[in-house]
Motif scaffolding. Sequence first.
Motif, mmCIF file in Angstrom:
data_model
loop_
_atom_site.group_PDB
_atom_site.id
_atom_site.type_symbol
_atom_site.label_atom_id
_atom_site.label_comp_id
_atom_site.label_asym_id
_atom_site.label_seq_id
_atom_site.Cartn_x
_atom_site.Cartn_y
_atom_site.Cartn_z
ATOM 1 N N PHE A 173 0.881 -1.293 0.078
ATOM 2 C CA PHE A 173 0.067 -0.036 0.056
ATOM 3 C C PHE A 173 0.931 1.296 -0.078
ATOM 4 O O PHE A 173 1.963 1.418 0.626
ATOM 5 N N ARG A 174 0.446 2.177 -0.837
ATOM 6 C CA ARG A 174 1.084 3.466 -0.851
ATOM 7 C C ARG A 174 0.053 4.386 -0.905
ATOM 8 O O ARG A 174 -0.948 4.351 -0.709
ATOM 9 N N ARG A 175 0.606 6.049 -0.930
ATOM 10 C CA ARG A 175 -0.408 6.973 -1.219
ATOM 11 C C ARG A 175 -1.123 7.151 0.121
ATOM 12 O O ARG A 175 -2.468 7.763 -0.075
ATOM 13 N N GLY A 176 -1.092 6.719 1.196
ATOM 14 C CA GLY A 176 -1.752 6.738 2.502
ATOM 15 C C GLY A 176 -2.853 5.798 2.671
ATOM 16 O O GLY A 176 -3.541 6.013 3.380
ATOM 17 N N PHE A 177 -2.767 4.805 1.505
ATOM 18 C CA PHE A 177 -3.876 3.715 1.584
ATOM 19 C C PHE A 177 -3.424 2.646 2.820
ATOM 20 O O PHE A 177 -2.269 2.565 3.246
ATOM 21 N N ALA A 178 -4.402 2.050 3.350
ATOM 22 C CA ALA A 178 -4.328 1.068 4.516
ATOM 23 C C ALA A 178 -5.490 0.453 4.590
ATOM 24 O O ALA A 178 -6.380 1.201 4.446
ATOM 25 N N VAL A 179 -5.550 -1.020 4.869
ATOM 26 C CA VAL A 179 -6.648 -1.469 5.380
ATOM 27 C C VAL A 179 -6.642 -1.502 7.016
ATOM 28 O O VAL A 179 -5.593 -1.544 7.620
ATOM 29 N N LYS A 180 -7.709 -1.568 7.728
ATOM 30 C CA LYS A 180 -7.625 -1.806 9.180
ATOM 31 C C LYS A 180 -7.581 -3.121 9.724
ATOM 32 O O LYS A 180 -8.191 -3.852 8.978
ATOM 33 N N PRO A 181 -7.157 -3.287 10.882
ATOM 34 C CA PRO A 181 -7.071 -4.808 11.242
ATOM 35 C C PRO A 181 -8.587 -5.421 11.181
ATOM 36 O O PRO A 181 -9.488 -4.780 11.872
ATOM 37 N N GLY A 182 -8.626 -6.558 10.780
ATOM 38 C CA GLY A 182 -9.821 -7.244 10.684
ATOM 39 C C GLY A 182 -10.731 -7.065 9.500
ATOM 40 O O GLY A 182 -11.979 -7.306 9.360
ATOM 41 N N GLN A 183 -10.413 -5.657 8.770
ATOM 42 C CA GLN A 183 -11.278 -5.102 7.773
ATOM 43 C C GLN A 183 -11.710 -6.378 6.617
ATOM 44 O O GLN A 183 -10.651 -6.942 6.295
ATOM 45 N N LYS A 184 -13.078 -6.257 6.306
ATOM 46 C CA LYS A 184 -13.191 -7.430 5.124
ATOM 47 C C LYS A 184 -13.101 -6.960 3.981
ATOM 48 O O LYS A 184 -13.498 -5.848 3.568
ATOM 49 N N VAL A 185 -12.285 -7.556 3.080
ATOM 50 C CA VAL A 185 -11.735 -6.913 1.982
ATOM 51 C C VAL A 185 -12.184 -8.073 0.645
ATOM 52 O O VAL A 185 -12.045 -9.107 0.717
ATOM 53 N N LEU A 186 -12.563 -7.365 -0.352
ATOM 54 C CA LEU A 186 -12.895 -8.054 -1.568
ATOM 55 C C LEU A 186 -11.735 -7.672 -2.600
ATOM 56 O O LEU A 186 -11.393 -6.255 -2.764
ATOM 57 N N MET A 187 -11.023 -8.516 -3.070
ATOM 58 C CA MET A 187 -9.843 -8.442 -3.985
ATOM 59 C C MET A 187 -10.602 -8.339 -5.405
ATOM 60 O O MET A 187 -11.346 -9.166 -5.351
ATOM 61 N N VAL A 188 -10.169 -7.282 -6.058
ATOM 62 C CA VAL A 188 -10.722 -7.226 -7.578
ATOM 63 C C VAL A 188 -9.768 -7.144 -8.488
ATOM 64 O O VAL A 188 -8.868 -6.276 -8.406
ATOM 65 N N GLU A 189 -9.729 -7.891 -9.396
ATOM 66 C CA GLU A 189 -8.738 -8.059 -10.615
ATOM 67 C C GLU A 189 -9.280 -7.735 -11.919
ATOM 68 O O GLU A 189 -10.774 -8.174 -11.949
ATOM 69 N N ASP A 190 -8.757 -7.389 -13.005
ATOM 70 C CA ASP A 190 -9.297 -7.378 -14.426
ATOM 71 C C ASP A 190 -9.441 -8.753 -14.762
ATOM 72 O O ASP A 190 -10.331 -9.261 -15.322
#
Length: 192
Positions: free
Chosen positions: A101-118
């Motif tokens: 992660f760069r540009r100030g991006f981050a996920v919170k601990p335990g945050q539920k993430v959907l990974m999206v690809e092309d």
Amino acid sequence: MTDEDVLAEFRAAGALLEGHFILSSGRHSANYLQCARVLMNAERAGKLARAMVQKLPRDLRNDIEVVVSPAMGGVIIGHEVGRALGVDALFLERPTGSFEFRRGFAVKPGQKVLMVEDVVTTGLSSRQAMEAVIADGGVIVAEAALVDRSAGEADLGVPFYPLVSINFPVYEEGSIPPELAAIPTTKPGSRK
């Protein structure tokens, strides 16, 4: 959207290419789906993203707290999927070869993430991106992609929801058919 509807969008954008392509996986193919071209029109990108979200089970859609995509290919579709879900969309970069992660991006601990690809071909980039999210404390609940080129072989370790599965033949370096080998190669992806 049906598979044919999705392919019609690729054809309309001039994004279904024929020739001799070296995929980001290193494999060779006579066909290439140039997702950047199909996503260059914002209306089309939004329409495809909404169709991707509709493929996700309702309970999963309600659990997703943030969308994360690997740059470059996943940025636009990830953003549009985030819009369709009503959640933020972040992206990972690999300035030194590993996703971060760069540009100030981050996920919170335990945050539920959907990974999206092309496009998913072998799943390697997806797995590497997931490792970065997990290292940052996120929990990958699933992956969605515009296109699954893996013929159902990609093992991502999480539920996988491609909008369309395309099984164009792919070849390892040593097993390229002579008729394909006779065509000059092009490497159209974002990784050189």
